[in-house]
Design a protein around this motif. Structure first.
Motif, PDB file in Angstrom:
ATOM      1  N   ASN B 196      -9.974  73.494  84.499  1.00 32.03           N
ATOM      2  CA  ASN B 196      -8.692  73.930  84.186  1.00 32.03           C
ATOM      3  C   ASN B 196      -8.476  75.182  85.010  1.00 32.03           C
ATOM      4  N   GLU B 285     -13.953  70.915  79.290  1.00 29.94           N
ATOM      5  CA  GLU B 285     -12.431  70.889  78.728  1.00 29.94           C
ATOM      6  C   GLU B 285     -12.451  69.610  77.407  1.00 29.94           C
ATOM      7  N   LEU B 399     -14.581  62.011  77.756  1.00 30.71           N
ATOM      8  CA  LEU B 399     -12.999  62.251  77.921  1.00 30.71           C
ATOM      9  C   LEU B 399     -12.177  62.002  76.637  1.00 30.71           C
ATOM     10  N   THR B 400     -11.762  63.133  76.294  1.00 31.48           N
ATOM     11  CA  THR B 400     -10.924  63.131  75.030  1.00 31.48           C
ATOM     12  C   THR B 400      -9.668  63.437  74.727  1.00 31.48           C
ATOM     13  N   TYR B 401      -8.978  63.265  73.611  1.00 30.94           N
ATOM     14  CA  TYR B 401      -7.591  63.621  73.565  1.00 30.94           C
ATOM     15  C   TYR B 401      -7.458  65.052  74.054  1.00 30.94           C
ATOM     16  N   TYR B 403      -8.980  66.867  76.229  1.00 29.09           N
ATOM     17  CA  TYR B 403      -8.990  67.132  77.711  1.00 29.09           C
ATOM     18  C   TYR B 403      -7.528  66.791  78.150  1.00 29.09           C
ATOM     19  N   VAL B 404      -6.857  65.636  77.777  1.00 28.37           N
ATOM     20  CA  VAL B 404      -5.476  65.241  78.217  1.00 28.37           C
ATOM     21  C   VAL B 404      -4.541  66.497  77.602  1.00 28.37           C
ATOM     22  N   ARG B 405      -4.555  66.930  76.417  1.00 32.81           N
ATOM     23  CA  ARG B 405      -3.676  67.864  76.059  1.00 32.81           C
ATOM     24  C   ARG B 405      -3.945  69.060  76.777  1.00 32.81           C
ATOM     25  N   ASN B 407      -4.884  69.553  79.947  1.00 35.54           N
ATOM     26  CA  ASN B 407      -4.806  69.526  81.163  1.00 35.54           C
ATOM     27  C   ASN B 407      -3.228  68.979  81.496  1.00 35.54           C
ATOM     28  N   ALA B 408      -2.647  68.599  80.433  1.00 32.48           N
ATOM     29  CA  ALA B 408      -1.157  68.011  80.669  1.00 32.48           C
ATOM     30  C   ALA B 408      -0.237  69.319  80.408  1.00 32.48           C
ATOM     31  N   ALA B 409      -0.797  70.470  79.778  1.00 39.94           N
ATOM     32  CA  ALA B 409       0.065  71.588  79.219  1.00 39.94           C
ATOM     33  C   ALA B 409      -0.530  72.706  79.946  1.00 39.94           C
TER      34      ALA B 409
END
Lengths: 412, 412
Positions: B196, B285, B399-401, B403-405, B407-409
């Motif tokens: 991050n 993350e 790799l989890t929800y 991680y996406v949350r 790094n998306a935000a």
């Protein structure tokens, strides 16, 4: 597609692999998929078609790849390709190999062909043996299921899908020696973006007469700049296969480099592959948008390709695209770790038309405008290294909650 | 850690970089982080410490790296390292470089040191200039904020964190020439799992007397099998830095290969690095578990490392680990695409003690038992290629929800 290319061929509104002269196709459900959807398909050519194949580079190659290589290598021609979905016939050892040969033999028998005129492809779960009784029943029923019309192509396109949300097919026409030539293709998406079933399969048909060596070389070159540029998260499956068949029934003089229409044919052929590759990327697991990365100014095209693939394959870049976040720091970090020559002081980055980095330094931009752009269904990332004349384009998709959900729960 | 290694050193229950003789440390909040948490820290050595550094291989290297290289290169010794979090001072051009030099000069002035005795490190967002007024105020307050006790180490460990959930520190002791020697380390996690803030930083202190060349070589070798084995999604940051300082105050004879206690010192040093590397991976993350991949039977150690890193970096493997799914197809597909020599017929895979693949063929296993094992907080994936004697271990996370949350935000 360059501006010059658009003029030389025409994209049909609809139509698939049966549009080129000499091809019939079909598909049916034989019991490999629980859903009841088509899971067995065939493309048949009424004459021996000049054929070429491209295969996965994975060390673990599924049994059908060995069979197909052998069939194409025998005399460079094919009459048919039989495909099943729902089971990859990979990591299945001696029995899997025997099963792939049995699929070839059964298809040859069903259509009255020589075994070496038949190619075999499989996609689906790894490590399970094919239920060969169902496969045999299905193959026996294929002759009654094929047609030369749009329905045959449609049934085939459906039969090769696994978790794909949409079928992927295209047909283009062009003029060669004053005659109309058709090039068509169908694909199922996986590659690295859509790797649930661990496979990308693509099949191309054309009625052009093409010299075997020219077709082989063109297929390899075009694959490098289309299908091989969607290796999004780097996962190369055990079953990837691309097979092209040219019936020669259009009546043109044999196409090869030097033929005055070779460039037009190559451009149309490339368009078909690029369209299918983009369609696979856009339909990536959980994807909400297509992401296209163009790199220019690299030392060579090969270097540009490596950089473009590093950017499109970065989980950080993909997550930022999901969040519609103009996070150029993720992009430049990926460029910098690609292992390719880069001048750290001369990099420009644009998102669509929005310049975010110039000479490797941030440029103030309108965040609202960027947000609107990044929320679209296609995002173009442009990277100019100002370090040479190499260029490349890669395609991928964003990394989403759904990707994680699908792949966390895949096997169970 | 091998069985033989455990006996030669002792792991302290608590204690950080101030335990080795000669070191003081501290941290404070100077205004770079909005949260009010520590964002500036320093480690100070009362004598010129033998120093060595390892830096990111990313083409885009942040300004502090240049300054630190220069300081260490001057005479191979350091008295202090100053670190800020909240701003990476990367992609900041000439001004960023001037700011990094100004941080060094201010720290030297505050502690009465020569500028070339000070190293500088930064971590945080990319592309923004440091607010130097706050940095200068903070550095001026550092002398009053340092101590040789646990609180000093604690404040420093906090000051280098960004999105880390926990501080990462360790101290071990061993006997060299009959004297007690301490080796300690503190790290903040990012690397490729936790990218991050796009940075992994680690700082090591020891009171051993170590020959400069021996310390440099050991640091490089140990980094290759510890910190460099957690490059989980391949994202190498612009700011990664590892600095080790040896005060020599323990009074041992200078350590170097050939010293009878060299192997013990190297094992203890490696343990510190491995502990910090694992801690970074576990705090990745969004991570819910630590994943350890061991590869044996590769043609060389280097080949084993490449394969282990390919497996631990695969989004498919990581997603399956999140779902506690014993999906060995993902693992073998990653092994097969690593570009390393593999015999496709001789691969064994275990998940903990559960054998799932033998001779590249599936082995029936108890799915419930596998589910329980994979739901634990540490998962070991063992791959035996039976193709040579090369071994390696890599660490990562699922790799989890989240991680996406995250790094998306991230940026917005």
């Amino acid at each position: 597609m360059g501006v010059g290319e658009a003029a030389v061929f025409h994209i049909l509104q609809e139509g698939g692999v049966t549009v080129p002269k000499g091809f019939r196709a079909g598909g049916l459900h034989c019991g490999l998929k629980k859903s009841g959807r088509n899971d067995l398909g065939v493309i048949l050519c009424e004459v021996p078609a000049v054929a070429a194949g491209v295969y996965t580079t994975n060390v673990f190659q599924a049994a059908p790849l060995k069979v197909t290589r052998e069939s194409i290598a025998s005399d460079g021609r094919l009459r048919a390709v039989v495909v099943n979905s729902g089971n990859a016939n990979a990591c299945t050892g001696q029995q899997g190999e025997a099963d792939a040969y049995a699929m070839r033999a059964a298809t040859a028998a069903a259509f009255g062909l020589a075994e070496l005129d038949v190619a075999v492809a499989s996609t689906g779960v790894i490590g399970e043996l094919l239920p060969m009784d169902r496969v045999h029943s299905g193959i026996a029923a294929l002759p009654a299921a094929i047609s030369a019309d749009g329905n045959g192509a449609e049934q085939f396109s459906q039969a090769i899908l696994t978790t794909d949300l949409v079928k992927k097919e295209i047909c283009v026409s062009l003029t060669v020696d004053g005659r109309e030539v058709m090039i068509a293709g169908a694909a199922k998406g996986s590659g690295m973006i859509h790797p649930n079933m661990a496979t990308m399969l693509a099949f191309m048909t054309t009625d052009a007469e093409v010299e075997p060596q020219a077709l082989r070389q063109l297929l390899g070159e075009v694959t490098d700049v289309t299908f091989n540029m969607i290796t999004v998260d780097g996962d190369t499956s055990t079953n990837d296969m691309l097979v092209a068949m040219a019936s020669g029934l259009a009546g043109n003089r044999p196409l090869q480099p030097g033929h005055r229409d070779w460039a037009a044919f190559a451009a149309a052929f490339r368009h078909v592959c690029r369209h299918l590759a983009q369609a696979i990327a856009r339909d990536g697991e959980g994807a909400t948008r297509l992401v296209e990365v163009t790199v220019q100014g690299a030392v060579t095209d090969l270097s540009a390709r490596a950089i473009a693939k590093t950017v499109i394959g970065s989980s950080l870049v993909k997550s930022a695209m999901f969040g519609a976040d103009a996070n150029w720091g993720r992009i430049i970090a990926a460029v910098g770790r690609a292992g390719e020559p880069v001048n750290p002081d001369t990099v420009d980055i644009r998102l669509g038309d929005i310049v975010v980095l110039e000479g490797s330094r941030p440029v103030p931009f309108d965040e609202d405008e960027a947000l609107v752009y990044l929320q679209g269904d296609t995002v173009h990332i442009h990277v100019d290294l100002h370090h040479g004349s190499g260029t490349a384009t890669a395609w991928g998709c964003d990394l989403t909650y759904d990707y994680v959900r699908i792949n966390a729960a895949y096997r169970t």
